[in-house]
Write a protein that holds these residues in place. Structure first.
Motif, short mmCIF file in Angstrom:
data_model
loop_
_atom_site.label_atom_id
_atom_site.label_comp_id
_atom_site.label_asym_id
_atom_site.label_seq_id
_atom_site.Cartn_x
_atom_site.Cartn_y
_atom_site.Cartn_z
N THR A 142 12.27 -10.64 -5.89
CA THR A 142 12.36 -9.87 -7.14
C THR A 142 12.08 -8.39 -6.90
OG1 THR A 142 10.03 -10.23 -7.65
CG2 THR A 142 11.59 -11.80 -8.62
N ARG A 143 11.52 -8.06 -5.75
CA ARG A 143 11.23 -6.65 -5.47
C ARG A 143 12.47 -5.88 -5.03
NH1 ARG A 143 6.23 -6.42 -1.55
NH2 ARG A 143 5.09 -8.19 -2.37
N GLY A 144 13.59 -6.57 -4.89
CA GLY A 144 14.84 -5.90 -4.51
C GLY A 144 14.81 -5.45 -3.06
N SER A 145 15.36 -4.27 -2.80
CA SER A 145 15.57 -3.89 -1.40
C SER A 145 14.47 -2.99 -0.84
CB SER A 145 16.92 -3.19 -1.26
OG SER A 145 16.89 -2.04 -2.09
N ALA A 146 13.32 -2.91 -1.56
CA ALA A 146 12.23 -2.05 -1.04
C ALA A 146 11.81 -2.52 0.35
CB ALA A 146 11.05 -2.12 -2.00
N ILE A 147 11.31 -1.57 1.14
CA ILE A 147 10.84 -1.94 2.49
C ILE A 147 9.61 -2.84 2.36
CG2 ILE A 147 9.78 -1.03 4.60
CD1 ILE A 147 11.58 1.42 4.28
N ILE A 148 9.60 -3.91 3.14
CA ILE A 148 8.51 -4.88 3.02
C ILE A 148 7.66 -4.84 4.28
CG2 ILE A 148 8.05 -7.38 2.98
CD1 ILE A 148 10.53 -7.59 1.18
N ASP A 149 6.34 -4.70 4.12
CA ASP A 149 5.43 -4.72 5.26
C ASP A 149 5.11 -6.19 5.56
OD1 ASP A 149 3.19 -4.80 6.92
OD2 ASP A 149 2.33 -2.97 6.05
N MET A 150 5.72 -6.70 6.63
CA MET A 150 5.63 -8.13 6.90
C MET A 150 4.20 -8.58 7.23
SD MET A 150 7.99 -9.63 6.03
CE MET A 150 9.44 -10.56 6.15
N GLU A 151 3.39 -7.68 7.79
CA GLU A 151 2.01 -8.08 8.10
C GLU A 151 1.26 -8.38 6.80
OE1 GLU A 151 -0.24 -5.31 10.40
OE2 GLU A 151 -1.84 -6.76 10.75
N VAL A 152 1.47 -7.49 5.81
CA VAL A 152 0.81 -7.71 4.51
C VAL A 152 1.33 -9.01 3.90
CG1 VAL A 152 0.60 -6.78 2.16
CG2 VAL A 152 0.50 -5.22 4.12
N GLU A 153 2.66 -9.18 3.92
CA GLU A 153 3.25 -10.35 3.24
C GLU A 153 2.86 -11.66 3.93
OE1 GLU A 153 4.27 -9.96 0.40
OE2 GLU A 153 4.40 -7.78 0.54
N MET A 154 2.79 -11.65 5.27
CA MET A 154 2.43 -12.88 5.97
C MET A 154 0.97 -13.24 5.71
SD MET A 154 5.17 -14.02 7.19
CE MET A 154 5.98 -13.26 5.79
N ASN A 155 0.14 -12.20 5.52
CA ASN A 155 -1.25 -12.48 5.14
C ASN A 155 -1.31 -13.14 3.77
OD1 ASN A 155 -3.51 -11.88 6.88
ND2 ASN A 155 -2.65 -9.84 7.03
N VAL A 156 -0.58 -12.54 2.81
CA VAL A 156 -0.58 -13.10 1.45
C VAL A 156 -0.06 -14.54 1.48
CG1 VAL A 156 0.47 -12.90 -0.84
CG2 VAL A 156 -0.32 -10.84 0.36
N MET A 157 1.04 -14.74 2.21
CA MET A 157 1.68 -16.07 2.26
C MET A 157 0.71 -17.10 2.87
SD MET A 157 5.11 -17.05 1.92
CE MET A 157 6.24 -15.86 2.50
N SER A 158 0.09 -16.73 3.99
CA SER A 158 -0.78 -17.72 4.64
C SER A 158 -2.06 -17.95 3.83
CB SER A 158 -1.09 -17.33 6.09
OG SER A 158 -1.90 -16.19 6.11
N GLN A 159 -2.55 -16.90 3.14
CA GLN A 159 -3.72 -17.10 2.28
C GLN A 159 -3.39 -18.12 1.19
OE1 GLN A 159 -4.28 -13.05 1.06
NE2 GLN A 159 -5.22 -12.49 3.00
#
Ligand code: HEM
Length: 301
Positions: A142-159
């Motif tokens: 839903t965030r569209g094409s903004a640049i995604i910081d995968m380290e942040v996202e993988m932390n959120v996902m694994s949490q």
């Protein structure tokens, strides 16, 4: 990997190791707090293949980087125990969970918990994991094409995956969010406490009040979840139910509420960061590979 000398660590285990002394009095503490991973990497690169001592204030910790050495430290748990000051500093948050307990108590818990991680039990948790991952990916889209910081996202996902796999569908997202915030604050405090473990427990470190309130909030939430589940008698497909069902083979006894709380927090701490780091590196490797493929397609070799 770092270890400290404990009662079981014979002189022979650390004999002839070079010691990085760092600055007078504080040793390597300034470097650890400035950039811990970078500092440890430099120490390892300066001493390839060696076990190296690093002075941290009045204590010395040993840095082990070679796979064979790491294997020896992990497998020979009687020699390389977890009784040092750094592990003592983890007690308020991690209690006596698998990750930080030691000796015969660890072995007893380990034997009781190992069957929980059989493939059949883990397979029963995969639907829940996939559900969480699909939901998080949909949110990312839903965030569209903004640049995604995968380290942040993988932390959120694994949490999210670990908390929801531990506690199941019965817990509100706002509650997992709150618990996650408290766990992150407590982990920050824990990091400081571990490297300054030579200071008295009551020494007022910066951020100490937040650390203590985070631990109190975690205790409160986790113990309530454990007690409610036990009282309801319900069996769900999550780690909490598995932990409540775990029994000692000889005595038939299970764990008390506090031990279940300690294991839940330990599983979160052990599983979240390691998984997030592994997944972040996976994206990096995939990115390198796709660049490589692109270069090949353009005939760049
Ligand atoms: C790529 C992901 C992971 C890596 C690289 C990893 C790595 C490790 C390593 C090297 C140890 C041994 C540490 C030692 O003995 O001192 C360990 C222990 C442990 N890990 Fe993981 N781990 C990962 C994921 C997980 C997950 C997902 C969970 C739980 C959901 C978990 C729970 C634990 C626990 C409870 C221990 C302590 C076991 C014991 O001492 O008996 N880990 N992990």
């Amino acid at each position: 990997m770092l270890f400290e000398r404990t009662r079981g660590t014979t002189q022979a285990a650390v004999k002839d190791t070079k010691v990085v002394r760092g600055y007078p009095l504080v040793g390597g503490l300034v470097d650890v707090f400035r950039d811990g991973p970078g500092f440890m990497m430099r120490v390892a690169q300066d001493h390839p293949g060696e076990v190296v001592g690093v002075r941290l204030g009045p204590t010395t910790v040993y840095l082990v980087t070679y796979p064979e050495h790491v294997q020896q430290v992990v497998l020979d748990w009687r020699t390389f125990g977890k009784g040092g000051g750094m592990f003592k500093a983890t007690r308020p948050l991690l209690g006596h969970g698998l990750l930080t307990s030691d000796g015969d108590f660890w072995l007893h818990q380990r034997r009781m918990m190992q069957p929980l991680f059989q493939p059949a039990n883990l397979a029963a948790l995969t639907n829940l994991m996939v559900e969480v991952i699909e939901r998080e990916v949909a949110l990312l889209l839903t965030r569209g094409s903004a640049i995604i910081d995968m380290e942040v996202e993988m932390n959120v996902m694994s949490q999210r995956v670990i908390l929801e796999t531990m506690l199941g569908r019965g817990i509100e997202r706002s509650e997992t969010d709150r618990l996650n915030d408290e766990l992150q604050s407590a982990l920050e405090g824990l990091n400081r406490r571990m490297f300054l473990s030579f200071l008295p427990e009551r020494f007022p470190l910066p951020g100490e009040r937040r650390y203590r309130t985070a631990i109190a909030a975690i205790d409160d939430a986790m113990l309530r979840l454990v007690q409610d589940r036990r009282a309801s008698g319900a069996t769900r497909e999550d780690l909490l139910s598995l932990l409540l069902r775990a029994r000692d083979e000889d005595t038939g006894e299970g764990m008390d509420d506090r031990q279940v709380r300690d294991e839940l927090v330990s599983i979160f701490v052990a599983g979240q960061d390691a998984t997030a780091k592994a997944m972040t590196w996976l994206w990096y490797v995939l990115d390198q590979k796709s660049r490589g493929r692109g270069a090949l397609a353009r005939g760049g070799g």
